[in-house]
Design an enzyme around this catalytic site. Structure first.
Site, mmCIF file in Angstrom:
data_model
loop_
_atom_site.group_PDB
_atom_site.id
_atom_site.type_symbol
_atom_site.label_atom_id
_atom_site.label_comp_id
_atom_site.label_asym_id
_atom_site.label_seq_id
_atom_site.Cartn_x
_atom_site.Cartn_y
_atom_site.Cartn_z
ATOM 1 N N ASN A 1 -39.454 18.832 20.849
ATOM 2 C CA ASN A 1 -40.782 18.900 20.227
ATOM 3 C C ASN A 1 -41.283 17.506 19.860
ATOM 4 O O ASN A 1 -40.509 16.685 19.359
ATOM 5 C CB ASN A 1 -40.711 19.750 18.946
ATOM 6 N N HIS B 1 -35.060 14.109 19.188
ATOM 7 C CA HIS B 1 -33.875 14.948 19.370
ATOM 8 C C HIS B 1 -34.162 16.016 20.421
ATOM 9 O O HIS B 1 -35.309 16.387 20.653
ATOM 10 C CB HIS B 1 -33.429 15.595 18.052
ATOM 11 N N PHE B 2 -33.087 16.480 21.028
ATOM 12 C CA PHE B 2 -33.151 17.540 22.035
ATOM 13 C C PHE B 2 -32.359 18.728 21.519
ATOM 14 O O PHE B 2 -31.225 18.568 21.075
ATOM 15 C CB PHE B 2 -32.537 17.071 23.362
ATOM 16 N N HIS B 3 -32.960 19.904 21.569
ATOM 17 C CA HIS B 3 -32.256 21.140 21.229
ATOM 18 C C HIS B 3 -31.597 21.675 22.498
ATOM 19 O O HIS B 3 -32.260 21.788 23.537
ATOM 20 C CB HIS B 3 -33.229 22.216 20.751
ATOM 21 N N GLN C 1 -42.597 19.753 15.672
ATOM 22 C CA GLN C 1 -41.558 18.788 15.286
ATOM 23 C C GLN C 1 -41.539 18.665 13.765
ATOM 24 O O GLN C 1 -42.570 18.392 13.142
ATOM 25 C CB GLN C 1 -41.820 17.410 15.928
ATOM 26 N N ASP D 1 -26.953 22.553 14.864
ATOM 27 C CA ASP D 1 -28.134 22.711 14.016
ATOM 28 C C ASP D 1 -27.740 23.499 12.763
ATOM 29 O O ASP D 1 -27.007 24.491 12.834
ATOM 30 C CB ASP D 1 -29.225 23.457 14.799
HETATM 31 P P1 AMP Z 1 -37.670 20.115 15.224
HETATM 32 O O1 AMP Z 1 -38.450 21.266 14.658
HETATM 33 O O2 AMP Z 1 -37.689 20.034 16.709
HETATM 34 O O3 AMP Z 1 -38.057 18.814 14.546
HETATM 35 O O4 AMP Z 1 -36.154 20.434 14.877
HETATM 36 C C1 AMP Z 1 -35.490 20.005 13.748
HETATM 37 C C2 AMP Z 1 -34.213 20.787 13.693
HETATM 38 O O5 AMP Z 1 -33.312 20.101 12.855
HETATM 39 C C3 AMP Z 1 -34.345 22.195 13.122
HETATM 40 O O6 AMP Z 1 -33.847 23.124 14.072
HETATM 41 C C4 AMP Z 1 -33.508 22.170 11.843
HETATM 42 O O7 AMP Z 1 -32.831 23.382 11.629
HETATM 43 C C5 AMP Z 1 -32.558 21.032 12.127
HETATM 44 N N1 AMP Z 1 -32.067 20.312 10.959
HETATM 45 C C6 AMP Z 1 -32.786 19.812 9.932
HETATM 46 N N2 AMP Z 1 -31.989 19.163 9.064
HETATM 47 C C7 AMP Z 1 -30.736 19.242 9.567
HETATM 48 C C8 AMP Z 1 -29.458 18.775 9.132
HETATM 49 N N3 AMP Z 1 -29.314 18.102 7.983
HETATM 50 N N4 AMP Z 1 -28.370 19.038 9.901
HETATM 51 C C9 AMP Z 1 -28.519 19.746 11.059
HETATM 52 N N5 AMP Z 1 -29.687 20.215 11.512
HETATM 53 C C10 AMP Z 1 -30.770 19.976 10.776
#
Ligand code: AMP
Ligand code: ZN
Length: 138
Positions: A88, A101-103, A95, A32
């Protein structure tokens, strides 16, 4: 299928560079860009799905197996004490990127809790009604 204006489609399919920790024909797992904790990893399917609700079963099963693999690797590499797997769906749920995606987030015994929620008191009759209403829609 890929979606033209989706940043995670571009990253998953290698059109935008990323710090990749794993890749196979279905997924790319990347660090991330704004991690909650060092090593915070995102599992991105190469195929576009908006979220969990619209994804196919095969992708979801494989994603959870991959989450296990990443979690074990984080534990070995980073010596973390625990792992949060977070996912999310929808803006109301936080989200921000509308590609499934999965964190997978390493956690440490002395770190603050990052996945928390208020604990409401439940009312038995209402609980029964809510359970029945969800069950009816399965
Ligand atoms: P969500 O809030 O579950 O949609 O998570 C999106 C995640 O993507 C966040 O933790 C961001 O920091 C991450 N993110 C957004 N753009 C990028 C990117 N270009 N490369 C890596 N992570 C990203
Ligand atoms: Zn996408």
């Amino acid at each position: 299928m890929k979606k033209d204006d989706c940043i995670f489609c571009k990253i998953a399919n290698g059109e935008i560079p990323s710090d990749t920790v794993y890749e196979d024909e279905m997924f790319r797992a990347i660090l991330d860009l704004s991690p909650a904790v060092k090593g915070h990893t995102l599992i991105l399917p190469k195929q576009h799905f908006d979220d969990l609700l619209t994804a196919d079963g095969e992708t979801l099963s494989a994603a959870l197996k991959l989450a296990q693999k990443i979690a074990r690797a984080q534990k070995a590499a980073l010596k973390c004490d625990g792992i949060n797997v977070v996912q999310n769906n929808g803006e109301a749920a936080g989200q921000t990127v509308h590609h499934l995606h999965f964190h997978v987030i390493p956690r440490y015994a002395d770190g603050e809790k990052i996945v928390t929620w208020p604990q409401l008191t439940s009312e038995p009759e209402e609980q029964k009604m809510i359970a029945a209403s969800i069950a009816k829609n399965l």
